[in-house]
Design a protein around this motif. Structure first.
Motif, short mmCIF file in Angstrom:
data_model
loop_
_atom_site.label_atom_id
_atom_site.label_comp_id
_atom_site.label_asym_id
_atom_site.label_seq_id
_atom_site.Cartn_x
_atom_site.Cartn_y
_atom_site.Cartn_z
N SER A 1 12.36 9.05 2.28
CA SER A 1 11.34 8.25 1.60
C SER A 1 10.44 7.57 2.62
O SER A 1 10.87 7.24 3.72
CB SER A 1 11.98 7.21 0.69
OG SER A 1 12.66 6.26 1.47
N VAL B 1 8.67 4.37 3.49
CA VAL B 1 8.62 2.95 3.19
C VAL B 1 7.66 2.32 4.19
O VAL B 1 7.82 2.47 5.39
CB VAL B 1 10.01 2.28 3.31
CG1 VAL B 1 9.91 0.79 3.05
CG2 VAL B 1 10.99 2.92 2.35
N LEU C 1 3.63 8.51 -7.56
CA LEU C 1 4.76 8.74 -6.66
C LEU C 1 4.35 9.67 -5.53
O LEU C 1 3.66 10.66 -5.75
CB LEU C 1 5.92 9.37 -7.43
CG LEU C 1 6.85 8.42 -8.18
CD1 LEU C 1 7.76 9.21 -9.10
CD2 LEU C 1 7.66 7.60 -7.21
N ASP D 1 7.46 1.26 -1.35
CA ASP D 1 8.08 2.56 -1.16
C ASP D 1 7.38 3.53 -2.12
O ASP D 1 7.61 3.48 -3.32
CB ASP D 1 9.58 2.48 -1.46
CG ASP D 1 10.29 3.80 -1.23
OD1 ASP D 1 9.62 4.86 -1.11
OD2 ASP D 1 11.54 3.79 -1.18
N ASN E 1 7.79 6.52 -2.67
CA ASN E 1 8.65 7.54 -3.26
C ASN E 1 9.66 6.97 -4.25
O ASN E 1 10.53 7.70 -4.73
CB ASN E 1 9.37 8.32 -2.16
CG ASN E 1 8.40 9.17 -1.37
OD1 ASN E 1 7.55 9.83 -1.96
ND2 ASN E 1 8.49 9.13 -0.07
N THR E 2 9.56 5.69 -4.55
CA THR E 2 10.44 5.05 -5.52
C THR E 2 9.60 4.28 -6.51
O THR E 2 8.87 3.36 -6.13
CB THR E 2 11.43 4.09 -4.82
OG1 THR E 2 12.18 4.81 -3.84
CG2 THR E 2 12.38 3.46 -5.81
N ALA E 3 9.68 4.69 -7.79
CA ALA E 3 8.92 4.00 -8.83
C ALA E 3 9.34 2.54 -8.88
O ALA E 3 10.51 2.21 -8.72
CB ALA E 3 9.15 4.67 -10.18
N GLY E 4 8.36 1.68 -9.07
CA GLY E 4 8.66 0.26 -9.17
C GLY E 4 7.41 -0.57 -9.00
O GLY E 4 6.31 -0.05 -8.78
N TYR F 1 5.82 -3.62 -6.76
CA TYR F 1 5.96 -4.27 -5.46
C TYR F 1 4.85 -5.30 -5.30
O TYR F 1 3.77 -5.16 -5.89
CB TYR F 1 5.83 -3.24 -4.34
CG TYR F 1 6.82 -2.09 -4.45
CD1 TYR F 1 8.05 -2.17 -3.81
CD2 TYR F 1 6.52 -0.94 -5.17
CE1 TYR F 1 8.97 -1.11 -3.90
CE2 TYR F 1 7.43 0.11 -5.27
CZ TYR F 1 8.63 0.01 -4.63
OH TYR F 1 9.53 1.04 -4.71
N GLN G 1 4.34 4.84 -9.80
CA GLN G 1 4.94 5.58 -10.93
C GLN G 1 4.60 7.04 -10.86
O GLN G 1 3.72 7.46 -10.20
CB GLN G 1 4.53 4.99 -12.26
CG GLN G 1 3.06 5.04 -12.56
CD GLN G 1 2.77 4.41 -13.93
OE1 GLN G 1 3.49 3.57 -14.41
NE2 GLN G 1 1.69 4.85 -14.54
#
Length: 124
Positions: free
Chosen positions: A10, A12, A59, A93, A95-98, A100, A124
Motif C-alpha cells: 500500500s 501511505v 482507491l 492511504d 489503497n485503503t478506503a476511509g 482521513y 473510496q
C-alpha cells in the motif's frame, strides 16, 4: 518534516512534523470558519489557504498533499520560502478506503505560526 513512502504494497503518504501543532491565538471563542480564523490572526503571522477542504479520491489514485494549497502569505517572507516550510500532519492511504484528515500550517522565519487549515480526504 519528511515524506515517507512505505515499502509495503500500500502507498501511505505521510508528512511528519517535528514540532507539535499549536494553533495561533484567535480569540476566546473557537471558530470553524477558515476565513474568520485567518482574519483574527495577528498581522505578523503568515496565512495559509487551501483550494479545497474536502476531496474524494478513487482507491489507488495518486495523491499530492501540496496540490491543495491555494495561497500562503506573510508580512516578511516570500511565497517560495513559505511554500518550502509548509507542515502537513496526518496521513492518507490511497489503497485503503476511509476518511482521513490532514492539517496544514506554516511557520515563518520569525517563528510566527499561521492558521491551521484542514483537508478531509475520502478514499473510496
Amino acid at each position: 518534516s519528511t515524506r515517507v513512502r512505505s515499502s509495503a504494497a500500500s502507498d501511505v503518504y505521510k508528512r511528519q512534523v517535528s514540532l507539535p501543532i499549536e494553533p495561533a491565538p484567535v480569540s476566546q471563542e473557537e471558530t470553524n470558519d477558515p476565513e474568520e480564523t485567518v482574519s483574527q490572526l495577528p498581522a505578523e503571522n503568515p496565512r495559509i489557504r487551501l483550494n479545497e477542504h474536502e476531496v474524494l479520491l478513487p482507491l489507488g489514485s495518486k495523491f499530492n498533499v501540496l496540490k491543495y494549497v491555494e495561497d500562503i502569505q506573510d508580512d516578511d517572507d516570500d511565497r517560495d520560502a513559505l511554500y518550502r516550510d509548509i507542515q502537513v500532519s496526518g496521513e492518507v492511504d490511497v489503497n485503503t478506503a476511509g476518511i482521513y484528515e490532514l492539517s496544514y500550517y506554516v511557520t515563518d522565519s520569525d517563528g510566527n505560526q499561521s492558521n491551521i487549515e484542514v483537508l478531509k480526504v475520502t478514499v473510496q
